[in-house]
Design a protein around this motif. Structure first.
Motif, PDB file in Angstrom:
ATOM      1  N   ALA A 433       2.484   1.668   2.929  1.00 37.73           N
ATOM      2  CA  ALA A 433       1.046   1.492   3.123  1.00 37.73           C
ATOM      3  C   ALA A 433       0.713   0.373   4.108  1.00 37.73           C
ATOM      4  O   ALA A 433      -0.454   0.208   4.489  1.00 37.73           O
ATOM      5  CB  ALA A 433       0.375   1.191   1.779  1.00 37.73           C
ATOM      6  N   ASP A 434       1.711  -0.382   4.538  1.00 39.94           N
ATOM      7  CA  ASP A 434       1.482  -1.505   5.441  1.00 39.94           C
ATOM      8  C   ASP A 434       0.978  -0.996   6.798  1.00 39.94           C
ATOM      9  O   ASP A 434       1.584  -0.105   7.401  1.00 39.94           O
ATOM     10  CB  ASP A 434       2.786  -2.277   5.626  1.00 39.94           C
ATOM     11  N   PRO A 435      -0.122  -1.545   7.320  1.00 43.94           N
ATOM     12  CA  PRO A 435      -0.673  -1.061   8.601  1.00 43.94           C
ATOM     13  C   PRO A 435       0.312  -1.190   9.764  1.00 43.94           C
ATOM     14  O   PRO A 435       0.335  -0.321  10.651  1.00 43.94           O
ATOM     15  CB  PRO A 435      -1.894  -1.967   8.821  1.00 43.94           C
ATOM     16  N   VAL A 436       1.108  -2.268   9.775  1.00 39.96           N
ATOM     17  CA  VAL A 436       2.074  -2.442  10.865  1.00 39.96           C
ATOM     18  C   VAL A 436       3.159  -1.374  10.785  1.00 39.96           C
ATOM     19  O   VAL A 436       3.569  -0.796  11.800  1.00 39.96           O
ATOM     20  CB  VAL A 436       2.685  -3.858  10.832  1.00 39.96           C
ATOM     21  N   PHE A 437       3.623  -1.079   9.562  1.00 38.65           N
ATOM     22  CA  PHE A 437       4.610  -0.006   9.413  1.00 38.65           C
ATOM     23  C   PHE A 437       4.021   1.320   9.869  1.00 38.65           C
ATOM     24  O   PHE A 437       4.697   2.124  10.531  1.00 38.65           O
ATOM     25  CB  PHE A 437       5.083   0.089   7.962  1.00 38.65           C
ATOM     26  N   HIS A 438       2.769   1.569   9.522  1.00 40.58           N
ATOM     27  CA  HIS A 438       2.127   2.821   9.924  1.00 40.58           C
ATOM     28  C   HIS A 438       2.094   2.954  11.440  1.00 40.58           C
ATOM     29  O   HIS A 438       2.291   4.046  11.980  1.00 40.58           O
ATOM     30  CB  HIS A 438       0.705   2.890   9.361  1.00 40.58           C
ATOM     31  N   LEU A 439       1.852   1.857  12.133  1.00 37.50           N
ATOM     32  CA  LEU A 439       1.827   1.905  13.593  1.00 37.50           C
ATOM     33  C   LEU A 439       3.210   2.161  14.179  1.00 37.50           C
ATOM     34  O   LEU A 439       3.340   2.662  15.290  1.00 37.50           O
ATOM     35  CB  LEU A 439       1.262   0.597  14.146  1.00 37.50           C
ATOM     36  N   GLY A 440       4.241   1.781  13.432  1.00 39.22           N
ATOM     37  CA  GLY A 440       5.606   1.945  13.929  1.00 39.22           C
ATOM     38  C   GLY A 440       6.071   0.818  14.818  1.00 39.22           C
ATOM     39  O   GLY A 440       7.151   0.884  15.406  1.00 39.22           O
ATOM     40  N   THR A 441       5.258  -0.231  14.916  1.00 41.95           N
ATOM     41  CA  THR A 441       5.607  -1.368  15.771  1.00 41.95           C
ATOM     42  C   THR A 441       6.365  -2.454  15.015  1.00 41.95           C
ATOM     43  O   THR A 441       6.676  -3.500  15.581  1.00 41.95           O
ATOM     44  CB  THR A 441       4.335  -1.991  16.374  1.00 41.95           C
ATOM     45  N   HIS A 442       6.660  -2.217  13.746  1.00 36.88           N
ATOM     46  CA  HIS A 442       7.307  -3.225  12.913  1.00 36.88           C
ATOM     47  C   HIS A 442       8.693  -3.574  13.426  1.00 36.88           C
ATOM     48  O   HIS A 442       9.358  -2.770  14.084  1.00 36.88           O
ATOM     49  CB  HIS A 442       7.407  -2.738  11.466  1.00 36.88           C
ATOM     50  N   THR A 443       9.097  -4.801  13.113  1.00 37.97           N
ATOM     51  CA  THR A 443      10.422  -5.290  13.482  1.00 37.97           C
ATOM     52  C   THR A 443      11.106  -5.797  12.209  1.00 37.97           C
ATOM     53  O   THR A 443      10.596  -5.632  11.097  1.00 37.97           O
ATOM     54  CB  THR A 443      10.333  -6.428  14.514  1.00 37.97           C
ATOM     55  N   THR A 444      12.255  -6.443  12.377  1.00 41.22           N
ATOM     56  CA  THR A 444      12.983  -6.955  11.212  1.00 41.22           C
ATOM     57  C   THR A 444      12.234  -8.079  10.509  1.00 41.22           C
ATOM     58  O   THR A 444      12.627  -8.500   9.421  1.00 41.22           O
ATOM     59  CB  THR A 444      14.381  -7.468  11.625  1.00 41.22           C
ATOM     60  N   SER A 445      11.148  -8.563  11.091  1.00 45.11           N
ATOM     61  CA  SER A 445      10.356  -9.628  10.481  1.00 45.11           C
ATOM     62  C   SER A 445       9.211  -9.081   9.632  1.00 45.11           C
ATOM     63  O   SER A 445       8.357  -9.847   9.182  1.00 45.11           O
ATOM     64  CB  SER A 445       9.796 -10.555  11.565  1.00 45.11           C
ATOM     65  N   LEU A 446       9.168  -7.774   9.389  1.00 49.14           N
ATOM     66  CA  LEU A 446       8.030  -7.162   8.702  1.00 49.14           C
ATOM     67  C   LEU A 446       7.708  -7.841   7.376  1.00 49.14           C
ATOM     68  O   LEU A 446       6.546  -8.071   7.046  1.00 49.14           O
ATOM     69  CB  LEU A 446       8.287  -5.672   8.462  1.00 49.14           C
ATOM     70  N   LEU A 447       8.724  -8.177   6.580  1.00 53.82           N
ATOM     71  CA  LEU A 447       8.481  -8.741   5.261  1.00 53.82           C
ATOM     72  C   LEU A 447       8.374 -10.258   5.263  1.00 53.82           C
ATOM     73  O   LEU A 447       8.160 -10.858   4.210  1.00 53.82           O
ATOM     74  CB  LEU A 447       9.593  -8.312   4.293  1.00 53.82           C
ATOM     75  N   ASP A 448       8.531 -10.878   6.411  1.00 50.72           N
ATOM     76  CA  ASP A 448       8.477 -12.341   6.467  1.00 50.72           C
ATOM     77  C   ASP A 448       7.092 -12.852   6.073  1.00 50.72           C
ATOM     78  O   ASP A 448       6.068 -12.397   6.596  1.00 50.72           O
ATOM     79  CB  ASP A 448       8.788 -12.842   7.885  1.00 50.72           C
ATOM     80  N   GLY A 449       7.088 -13.821   5.170  1.00 49.39           N
ATOM     81  CA  GLY A 449       5.849 -14.509   4.837  1.00 49.39           C
ATOM     82  C   GLY A 449       4.842 -13.698   4.078  1.00 49.39           C
ATOM     83  O   GLY A 449       3.682 -14.096   3.950  1.00 49.39           O
ATOM     84  N   ARG A 450       5.243 -12.537   3.531  1.00 48.92           N
ATOM     85  CA  ARG A 450       4.291 -11.728   2.779  1.00 48.92           C
ATOM     86  C   ARG A 450       4.143 -12.256   1.348  1.00 48.92           C
ATOM     87  O   ARG A 450       5.044 -12.847   0.788  1.00 48.92           O
ATOM     88  CB  ARG A 450       4.745 -10.267   2.721  1.00 48.92           C
ATOM     89  N   SER A 451       3.012 -11.984   0.755  1.00 42.83           N
ATOM     90  CA  SER A 451       2.781 -12.368  -0.627  1.00 42.83           C
ATOM     91  C   SER A 451       3.127 -11.194  -1.536  1.00 42.83           C
ATOM     92  O   SER A 451       3.425 -10.097  -1.088  1.00 42.83           O
ATOM     93  CB  SER A 451       1.316 -12.763  -0.823  1.00 42.83           C
ATOM     94  N   GLY A 452       3.076 -11.440  -2.845  1.00 43.03           N
ATOM     95  CA  GLY A 452       3.330 -10.374  -3.812  1.00 43.03           C
ATOM     96  C   GLY A 452       4.755  -9.910  -3.763  1.00 43.03           C
ATOM     97  O   GLY A 452       5.677 -10.659  -3.538  1.00 43.03           O
TER      98      GLY A 452
END
Length: 460
Positions: A433-452
């Protein structure tokens, strides 16, 4: 009239979902299967499915799945002609492949000498650089000690990553972002390299903070044919371990996918690679750099199978029997998009702590173009002795948007319950559901600094 199977009997020297996966393909090929197992796995799905099962030791992997004498004895006693190592355990151990050969058994994988060369990550990096593949800035040889470490680190600059030459599975590496962390990280990786992998060698590379992790599947036979089957994006990771994979990789620059395929084929040819293998790269904008070779089947191989229609285990077995690949590069025509999510028996809220226990409910999803590779079933007890991977949900769709929607539906359907058993299912849905993942522009830093839950990937 169909051709006879390449082997009468194959011994599967592994456990879990990969053992089930290999047994199924062997059955389709008319090959009898023998599954070895520990006492903890006596009631496993693979044992139930195989034509014959042999108990080889107690739960400890060192005394069972990593104990070559027991596996060889089981193969000889049951009339097996070949051994499929799956992934993990003995799949990338050249000595085991040599032992198989000495006992007249075919090891389903690359030749031992090739496995040894590409399995040493520092040596593989040097070999690929010599073959013309781009690599990250860093020395070609492992560093000998703190003095050389400091010299090379100053030449590379920060951030950098220190890796164990024999590392794997996301272990044996550490990122250095400050000079104060250089020596402690070196000592930590060096200690892990020695204790876990039995090889103290470590090497350095420049660290790309926000790159895509893209790998290329290759197949090669003993007759000079080397092919690539397209690329997979493996950028969604926690602690360098993959959570979500997909093929094709989204949002690559024009021509990058083809370039990576050509580089992988070039690298495989340079070392005389045979069988199935994976060449891994980092991609940052228009730049690409080789990082390692996995001389075995990958956990995420199903997404390649879904878009190409090629059974990789089948081709592994045929190549090991000396048969030529039955198709050319021009015949490999990937279609649509496939996504894989790994469901682990882990608690993301507690730093991905393993959650062993009995599965009181286990109902996998279904529907069109949904594949579930698993060894789980209701009543199965997840063991604390092994990797926590419980299932892989794999979907296919004509485009990426539909594939993501189908995966989310499948994960929502998957019912897994048991006392004390937690899984990564809900975290995976959050990632989808992450908007960046949906765009497909995510990198290996996708989960960095996320909450929850996503933040728990770093908190552990």
């Amino acid at each position: 009239m169909s051709a006879p199977p390449p082997f009468d009997t194959v011994l599967v020297a592994n456990r879990g979902e990969i053992a089930v996966r290999v047994v199924r393909t062997c059955r389709e090929m008319g090959i009898r299967t023998v599954v070895v197992h520990s006492t903890a796995d006596r009631d496993s799905a693979a044992v139930r499915m195989a034509d014959e099962a042999v108990q080889i030791g107690p739960p400890s992997p060192k005394l069972s799945y990593l104990y070559a004498p027991a596996i060889i004895e089981a193969a000889l006693a049951t009339g097996a002609r070949a051994v499929h190592p799956g992934y993990g355990f003995l799949s990338e151990v050249p000595d085991f492949a040599e032992i198989c050969a000495r006992h007249g058994l075919v090891f389903i994988g690359p030749r031992p000498e090739v496995m040894a060369r590409v399995g040493d990550k520092a040596l593989a990096r040097k070999l690929m650089a010599d073959a013309g593949l781009p690599v990250l800035p860093g020395p070609k040889e492992p560093v000998s000690g703190p003095a050389e470490l400091l010299t090379e680190a100053k030449r590379i600059g920060l951030p950098l990553i220190i890796k164990a030459s024999a590392g794997g599975g996301g272990r044996g590496m550490g990122v250095v972002r400050t000079w104060e962390d250089l020596l402690p990280t070196f000592r930590s990786v060096h200690a892990t390299a020695r204790s876990v992998f039995g090889d103290p060698g470590v090497y350095l590379e420049q660290y790309w903070e926000r790159a895509k992790h893209v790998e290329v599947q290759v197949l090669a036979d003993e007759h000079g044919t080397v092919l690539h089957l397209g690329e997979r994006d493996c950028s969604v990771q926690r602690r360098h371990q993959k959570l979500v994979e997909e093929s094709p990789a989204p949002c690559l620059p024009d021509g990058m996918a083809g370039r990576l395929g050509e580089l992988a084929v070039m690298g495989a040819r340079s070392v005389g690679y045979t069988g199935a293998g994976t060449f891994e790269f980092l991609v940052d904008g228009d730049q690409a750099a080789f990082i390692e070779v996995n001389a075995r089947l990958q956990v995420e191989h199903p997404v390649t199978e879904m878009v190409t229609g090629i059974d990789l285990v089948r081709e592994q077995i045929r190549v090991a029997a000396g048969l030529p690949l039955p198709f050319s590069q021009q015949d490999v025509l990937p279609r649509g998009v496939s996504v894989e999510c790994r469901i682990n028996a882990e608690d993301p809220e507690r730093g991905f702590a393993p959650c062993p226990g009995e599965l009181t409910e286990f109902v996998p999803p279904g529907g069109a173009f949904v594949r579930v590779d698993t060894h789980g079933y209701q009543g199965w007890r997840v063991s604390p002795d092994y990797d926590s991977l419980l299932a892989k949900v794999v979907v296919w769709a004509p485009d990426r948007e539909q594939a993501i929607a189908r995966m989310d539906r499948a994960l929502a359907e998957f019912r897994i319950r048991g006392p004390g058993v937690h899984t990564t299912r809900d975290l995976l849905r959050d990632i989808l559901a992450d908007p960046v993942f949906h765009l497909g522009t995510h990198t290996t830093s996708l989960l960095d600094g996320r909450s929850g839950q996503a933040g728990a990937a770093l908190a552990g």
